[in-house]
Design a protein around this motif. Structure first.
Motif, mmCIF file in Angstrom:
data_model
loop_
_atom_site.group_PDB
_atom_site.id
_atom_site.type_symbol
_atom_site.label_atom_id
_atom_site.label_comp_id
_atom_site.label_asym_id
_atom_site.label_seq_id
_atom_site.Cartn_x
_atom_site.Cartn_y
_atom_site.Cartn_z
ATOM 1 N N PHE A 206 0.654 -1.155 -0.123
ATOM 2 C CA PHE A 206 -0.064 0.043 -0.089
ATOM 3 C C PHE A 206 0.961 1.349 -0.034
ATOM 4 C CE2 PHE A 206 -2.514 -3.285 1.967
ATOM 5 C CZ PHE A 206 -3.830 -3.051 1.222
ATOM 6 N N SER A 207 0.743 2.196 -1.036
ATOM 7 C CA SER A 207 1.563 3.287 -1.129
ATOM 8 C C SER A 207 1.219 4.331 -0.039
ATOM 9 C CB SER A 207 1.501 3.903 -2.515
ATOM 10 O OG SER A 207 0.197 4.278 -2.743
ATOM 11 N N TYR A 208 0.250 4.224 0.571
ATOM 12 C CA TYR A 208 -0.523 5.106 1.564
ATOM 13 C C TYR A 208 -0.959 4.750 2.702
ATOM 14 C CZ TYR A 208 -3.744 8.378 3.620
ATOM 15 O OH TYR A 208 -4.477 9.143 4.784
ATOM 16 N N PRO A 209 -0.737 5.008 3.929
ATOM 17 C CA PRO A 209 -0.167 6.381 4.337
ATOM 18 C C PRO A 209 1.310 6.228 4.343
ATOM 19 C CG PRO A 209 -0.729 5.032 6.333
ATOM 20 C CD PRO A 209 -1.443 4.330 5.017
ATOM 21 N N GLN A 210 2.129 7.186 4.382
ATOM 22 C CA GLN A 210 3.523 7.378 4.550
ATOM 23 C C GLN A 210 3.993 6.977 5.970
ATOM 24 O OE1 GLN A 210 5.026 7.739 1.884
ATOM 25 N NE2 GLN A 210 3.505 8.315 0.715
ATOM 26 N N PRO A 211 4.972 6.146 5.965
ATOM 27 C CA PRO A 211 5.825 5.429 4.862
ATOM 28 C C PRO A 211 4.677 4.358 4.212
ATOM 29 C CG PRO A 211 6.584 4.787 6.609
ATOM 30 C CD PRO A 211 5.499 5.788 7.159
ATOM 31 N N PRO A 212 5.152 3.889 2.920
ATOM 32 C CA PRO A 212 4.312 2.662 2.395
ATOM 33 C C PRO A 212 4.248 1.399 3.379
ATOM 34 C CG PRO A 212 5.723 3.689 0.874
ATOM 35 C CD PRO A 212 6.050 4.333 1.890
ATOM 36 N N ILE A 213 3.223 0.804 3.286
ATOM 37 C CA ILE A 213 2.930 -0.363 4.175
ATOM 38 C C ILE A 213 2.960 -1.793 3.508
ATOM 39 C CG2 ILE A 213 1.083 -1.402 5.729
ATOM 40 C CD1 ILE A 213 2.672 1.088 6.949
ATOM 41 N N GLY B 173 2.036 -9.430 8.758
ATOM 42 C CA GLY B 173 0.688 -9.016 8.572
ATOM 43 C C GLY B 173 0.117 -7.978 9.087
ATOM 44 N N GLU B 174 0.924 -7.206 9.752
ATOM 45 C CA GLU B 174 0.755 -5.848 10.422
ATOM 46 C C GLU B 174 -0.377 -5.841 11.575
ATOM 47 O OE1 GLU B 174 2.693 -3.128 10.130
ATOM 48 O OE2 GLU B 174 3.722 -4.039 8.811
ATOM 49 N N GLN C 219 -9.877 -1.811 6.723
ATOM 50 C CA GLN C 219 -9.185 -0.599 7.133
ATOM 51 C C GLN C 219 -9.605 0.666 6.475
ATOM 52 O OE1 GLN C 219 -7.359 -0.871 10.146
ATOM 53 N NE2 GLN C 219 -8.295 -3.018 9.758
ATOM 54 N N ASN C 220 -10.258 1.591 6.825
ATOM 55 C CA ASN C 220 -10.760 2.561 6.011
ATOM 56 C C ASN C 220 -9.761 3.255 5.381
ATOM 57 O OD1 ASN C 220 -13.359 2.304 6.987
ATOM 58 N ND2 ASN C 220 -13.153 3.703 8.984
ATOM 59 N N TYR C 221 -8.482 3.347 5.677
ATOM 60 C CA TYR C 221 -7.587 4.155 4.974
ATOM 61 C C TYR C 221 -7.042 3.451 3.850
ATOM 62 C CZ TYR C 221 -7.473 6.913 9.482
ATOM 63 O OH TYR C 221 -7.787 7.848 10.520
ATOM 64 N N TYR C 222 -7.262 1.984 3.764
ATOM 65 C CA TYR C 222 -6.914 1.454 2.557
ATOM 66 C C TYR C 222 -7.969 1.160 1.641
ATOM 67 C CZ TYR C 222 -2.967 0.270 5.722
ATOM 68 O OH TYR C 222 -1.843 0.191 6.541
ATOM 69 N N THR C 223 -9.284 1.668 1.853
ATOM 70 C CA THR C 223 -10.515 1.490 1.191
ATOM 71 C C THR C 223 -10.508 2.243 -0.056
ATOM 72 O OG1 THR C 223 -11.667 0.755 2.954
ATOM 73 C CG2 THR C 223 -13.073 1.338 1.323
ATOM 74 N N ILE C 224 -10.600 1.467 -1.154
ATOM 75 C CA ILE C 224 -10.739 2.477 -2.624
ATOM 76 C C ILE C 224 -11.690 1.773 -3.422
ATOM 77 C CG2 ILE C 224 -8.452 3.412 -2.402
ATOM 78 C CD1 ILE C 224 -7.567 1.216 -4.274
#
Length: 224
Positions: free
Chosen positions: A107-114, A158-159, A202-207
């Motif tokens: 995942f390129s976002y959030p910074q830094p990439p995950i 797996g974070e 995760q909402n921050y990864y939802t596209i």
């Protein structure tokens, strides 16, 4: 004497009847088993990179009032595919597929990439057609179906993200050929799976972007 002969004839008739029934049952069982086969293949796993705006507007690192874009890039890897097929007729057949792979979702976002290490388990059912005619000595087949893929982040890479299942649709096309006997053969195919890219809740990864996984496979099958 006549009574003994009558009893003997009756016993012979009964034995013949039950013997024929038993032979018929064995024949039916053998015929059904001959329609089953178990295939085991290695597969290359190549998934499409997707990107889009993060749906949550208050995600960190986003400029106020500006959309924040995320790129999701799965790593290429190899996996395994197991299928059980029941071929009733050349144009009527069914299959169950179990696929396994382990790779990294970047995942390129959030910074830094995950980077999320995850396992992916495919469970699908499909309809398969195996035409009676051959192509250059090989038997072709095509299939399509649906099911689910379970994405399971690994314990150490797996974070600590939860597992997630995605509805999955697929098609495949390939060839196979018997070798040595009618109970063993080689099989090669090309498959594509279609599903919603995982975000692990995760909402921050939802596209909400659909992706495609392409799988060239090669292996063998055993017929019962």
């Amino acid at each position: 004497m006549i009574r003994k002969v009558s009893l003997f004839l009756a016993a012979a008739v009964l034995a013949s009847t039950f013997g024929s029934a038993g032979a018929q049952q064995v024949s039916v069982l053998d015929r059904q088993l001959s329609r089953l086969d178990l295939g085991i293949s290695g597969a290359g796993i190549f998934s499409k990179t997707v990107s889009g705006p993060v749906l949550r507007p208050d995600a960190p690192d986003c400029a106020p009032g500006q959309p924040c874009f995320l790129t999701q890039q799965p790593s290429n890897t190899v996996g395994a595919l197991v299928n059980i097929r029941y071929i009733a007729k050349p144009l009527v057949g069914f299959e169950f597929n179990f696929g396994y792979a382990r790779y990294t979702e970047n995942f390129s976002y959030p910074q830094p990439p995950i980077a999320v290490q995850t396992g992916a388990n495919e469970y699908t059912l499909g309809y398969i057609v195996t035409p009676a005619h051959h192509i250059f000595g090989f038997q072709p087949f095509v299939s399509a179906g649906l099911g689910t893929t379970e994405f399971k982040p690994t314990r150490h890479g797996g974070e600590s993200l939860p597992s997630q299942a995605r509805a999955t649709y697929y098609y495949s096309a390939g060839i196979q050929q018997e070798y040595f006997s009618s109970h063993f053969g080689l099989r090669a195919s090309f498959r594509q799976l279609f599903y919603l890219a995982p975000d692990f809740g995760q909402n921050y990864y939802t596209i909400k972007q659909h992706t495609i996984t392409s799988e060239p496979t090669v292996g063998f099958y055993m017929r019962f």
